[in-house]
Scaffold this active site. Structure first.
Site, PDB file in Angstrom:
ATOM      1  N   ASN A   9       0.868  -1.178   0.000  1.00 34.84           N
ATOM      2  CA  ASN A   9       0.000   0.000   0.000  1.00 34.84           C
ATOM      3  C   ASN A   9       0.907   1.231   0.000  1.00 34.84           C
ATOM      4  O   ASN A   9       1.480   1.578   1.026  1.00 34.84           O
ATOM      5  CB  ASN A   9      -0.892  -0.047   1.251  1.00 34.84           C
ATOM      6  CG  ASN A   9      -1.748   1.193   1.403  1.00 34.84           C
ATOM      7  OD1 ASN A   9      -1.797   2.036   0.513  1.00 34.84           O
ATOM      8  ND2 ASN A   9      -2.428   1.297   2.545  1.00 34.84           N
ATOM      9  N   LYS A  11       0.164   4.293  -0.396  1.00 29.79           N
ATOM     10  CA  LYS A  11      -0.467   5.469   0.228  1.00 29.79           C
ATOM     11  C   LYS A  11      -0.206   6.752  -0.595  1.00 29.79           C
ATOM     12  O   LYS A  11      -0.106   6.689  -1.826  1.00 29.79           O
ATOM     13  CB  LYS A  11       0.004   5.608   1.679  1.00 29.79           C
ATOM     14  CG  LYS A  11      -0.214   4.334   2.495  1.00 29.79           C
ATOM     15  CD  LYS A  11      -0.081   4.544   3.975  1.00 29.79           C
ATOM     16  CE  LYS A  11      -0.176   3.201   4.687  1.00 29.79           C
ATOM     17  NZ  LYS A  11      -0.218   3.309   6.141  1.00 29.79           N
ATOM     18  N   HIS A  96      -9.734   0.661   4.750  1.00 32.71           N
ATOM     19  CA  HIS A  96      -8.445   0.830   5.436  1.00 32.71           C
ATOM     20  C   HIS A  96      -8.647   1.701   6.681  1.00 32.71           C
ATOM     21  O   HIS A  96      -9.479   2.617   6.689  1.00 32.71           O
ATOM     22  CB  HIS A  96      -7.433   1.476   4.489  1.00 32.71           C
ATOM     23  CG  HIS A  96      -6.046   1.480   5.043  1.00 32.71           C
ATOM     24  ND1 HIS A  96      -5.611   2.440   5.920  1.00 32.71           N
ATOM     25  CD2 HIS A  96      -5.015   0.611   4.885  1.00 32.71           C
ATOM     26  CE1 HIS A  96      -4.355   2.169   6.262  1.00 32.71           C
ATOM     27  NE2 HIS A  96      -3.975   1.061   5.649  1.00 32.71           N
ATOM     28  N   GLU A  98      -7.055   4.094   7.816  1.00 31.62           N
ATOM     29  CA  GLU A  98      -6.914   5.544   7.610  1.00 31.62           C
ATOM     30  C   GLU A  98      -8.197   6.121   7.016  1.00 31.62           C
ATOM     31  O   GLU A  98      -8.552   7.275   7.287  1.00 31.62           O
ATOM     32  CB  GLU A  98      -5.675   5.831   6.755  1.00 31.62           C
ATOM     33  CG  GLU A  98      -4.412   5.623   7.589  1.00 31.62           C
ATOM     34  CD  GLU A  98      -3.183   5.181   6.830  1.00 31.62           C
ATOM     35  OE1 GLU A  98      -3.156   5.266   5.596  1.00 31.62           O
ATOM     36  OE2 GLU A  98      -2.237   4.726   7.495  1.00 31.62           O
ATOM     37  N   GLU A 168      -5.745  -5.637  10.338  1.00 26.81           N
ATOM     38  CA  GLU A 168      -4.777  -4.572  10.596  1.00 26.81           C
ATOM     39  C   GLU A 168      -5.137  -3.877  11.903  1.00 26.81           C
ATOM     40  O   GLU A 168      -5.972  -2.953  11.909  1.00 26.81           O
ATOM     41  CB  GLU A 168      -4.809  -3.549   9.458  1.00 26.81           C
ATOM     42  CG  GLU A 168      -4.439  -4.132   8.114  1.00 26.81           C
ATOM     43  CD  GLU A 168      -3.795  -3.096   7.235  1.00 26.81           C
ATOM     44  OE1 GLU A 168      -2.671  -3.322   6.798  1.00 26.81           O
ATOM     45  OE2 GLU A 168      -4.402  -2.030   7.007  1.00 26.81           O
ATOM     46  N   GLY A 174       1.791   1.814  10.913  1.00 24.11           N
ATOM     47  CA  GLY A 174       2.686   2.959  10.798  1.00 24.11           C
ATOM     48  C   GLY A 174       3.318   3.372  12.116  1.00 24.11           C
ATOM     49  O   GLY A 174       3.921   4.438  12.215  1.00 24.11           O
ATOM     50  N   SER A 208       2.999  -2.571  10.504  1.00 28.55           N
ATOM     51  CA  SER A 208       4.445  -2.528  10.743  1.00 28.55           C
ATOM     52  C   SER A 208       5.148  -3.847  10.428  1.00 28.55           C
ATOM     53  O   SER A 208       6.065  -4.259  11.143  1.00 28.55           O
ATOM     54  CB  SER A 208       4.735  -2.082  12.188  1.00 28.55           C
ATOM     55  OG  SER A 208       4.232  -0.773  12.403  1.00 28.55           O
TER      56      SER A 208
HETATM   57  C1  PEP Z   1      -1.083  -0.203   6.110  1.00 27.39           C
HETATM   58  O1  PEP Z   1      -1.194   1.010   5.984  1.00 27.39           O
HETATM   59  O2  PEP Z   1      -1.922  -0.955   5.616  1.00 27.39           O
HETATM   60  C2  PEP Z   1       0.060  -0.688   6.884  1.00 27.39           C
HETATM   61  C3  PEP Z   1       0.042  -1.928   7.273  1.00 27.39           C
HETATM   62  O3  PEP Z   1       1.080   0.211   7.131  1.00 27.39           O
HETATM   63  P1  PEP Z   1       2.493  -0.092   7.844  1.00 27.39           P
HETATM   64  O4  PEP Z   1       3.026  -1.367   7.240  1.00 27.39           O
HETATM   65  O5  PEP Z   1       3.321   1.091   7.547  1.00 27.39           O
HETATM   66  O6  PEP Z   1       2.190  -0.271   9.303  1.00 27.39           O
END
Ligand code: PEP
Length: 248
Positions: A9, A11, A96, A98, A168, A174, A208
């Site tokens: 992703n 972003k 997601h 976000e 997630e 993040g 992460s």
């Molecule tokens: C995501 O935004 O779906 C995500 C898992 O981000 P990160 O790997 O940076 O935690």
């Protein structure tokens, strides 16, 4: 059927030149990734055409980071799933964290997007996950179940059979704070048991994931791969994570 999948992703990152270069670097290193692992990259909407041109004819699939809940019409700023399909997208991320937590999108709205994505013939990568407060209140399973049921209510129980689910935990995205493999496995098993056809649905972990923790997460019996944010912006890191998937 369950298959290892790793989706990047990207972003709100990149320029036309940098995303073309990132896609090409992933292709250049792909021999290190099991042939049966499905690699997906999700650039921003405006970069889809550039990345599609680089990926054309390869085994790396294109995905979008979101899609409209509507098919067409007076919905300024939205991008319909059928438009994404025209650009060669096979996947679209839906719900997601976000979108849910930064932009305030509800379960019902995410479910409507899910239905629109499926109706256009794309596979939704449907994100579910609890906040830190939910986890501390012992509400993790209840929150994830509510997010799954919202889709069933909107799209029928069969909708989730065709989707990829991404667990997630919001507190891990993040933040550099990853769920332990056991914490992730617990929720993945719960999701599998909650879904009508859970035994055959791909369930990815996101939050992460890095080259040094991917293998331990992917070794868990109910984790089929990952949705990767930050680490997907470096080709070497992303490829190392893709290579950490199980091959069977
Ligand atoms: C995501 O935004 O779906 C995500 C898992 O981000 P990160 O790997 O940076 O935690």
């Amino acid at each position: 059927m369950r298959t290892p999948i790793v989706a990047g992703n990207w972003k709100l990152n990149g320029t036309r030149a940098s995303v073309r270069s990132l896609a090409q670097s992933i292709l250049d290193g792909l021999s290190s990734v099991h042939a049966d692992t499905q690699v997906v990259v999700c650039p921003s909407f405006v970069h889809l055409g550039d990345v599609a041109a680089v990926l054309d004819g390869t085994r790396v699939a294109l995905g979008a980071q979101d899609a409209a809940d509507q098919e067409q019409g007076a919905f300024t700023g939205e991008v319909a799933a059928a438009m994404l399909a025209e650009y060669g997208c096979r996947y679209a991320i839906v719900g997601h964290s976000e979108r849910r937590h930064v932009y305030g999108e509800s379960d019902a709205f995410s479910a409507a997007k899910f239905a629109a994505v499926r109706a256009a013939g794309l596979t939704p990568i449907y994100c579910v996950g609890e906040t830190l407060e939910d986890r501390e209140n012992g509400a993790t399973h209840a929150v994830v179940e509510r997010q799954l049921r919202a889709v069933e209510q909107h799209d029928g129980v069969a909708g989730l059979d065709e989707a990829v689910i991404a667990y997630e935990p919001v507190w891990a995205i993040g933040t550099g704070r990853t769920a332990t493999p056991e914490q992730a496995q617990d929720v993945h098993r719960f999701i599998r048991e909650t879904l009508r056809n859970g035994a055959s649905v791909n369930i990815l972990y996101g939050g992460s994931v890095k080259p040094d923790n991917a293998a331990a997460l992917f070794a868990m019996p109910d984790i089929d791969g990952g949705l990767i944010g930050g680490a997907s912006l470096q080709a070497d890191d992303f490829l190392a994570i893709c290579a950490a998937t199980r091959s069977e």
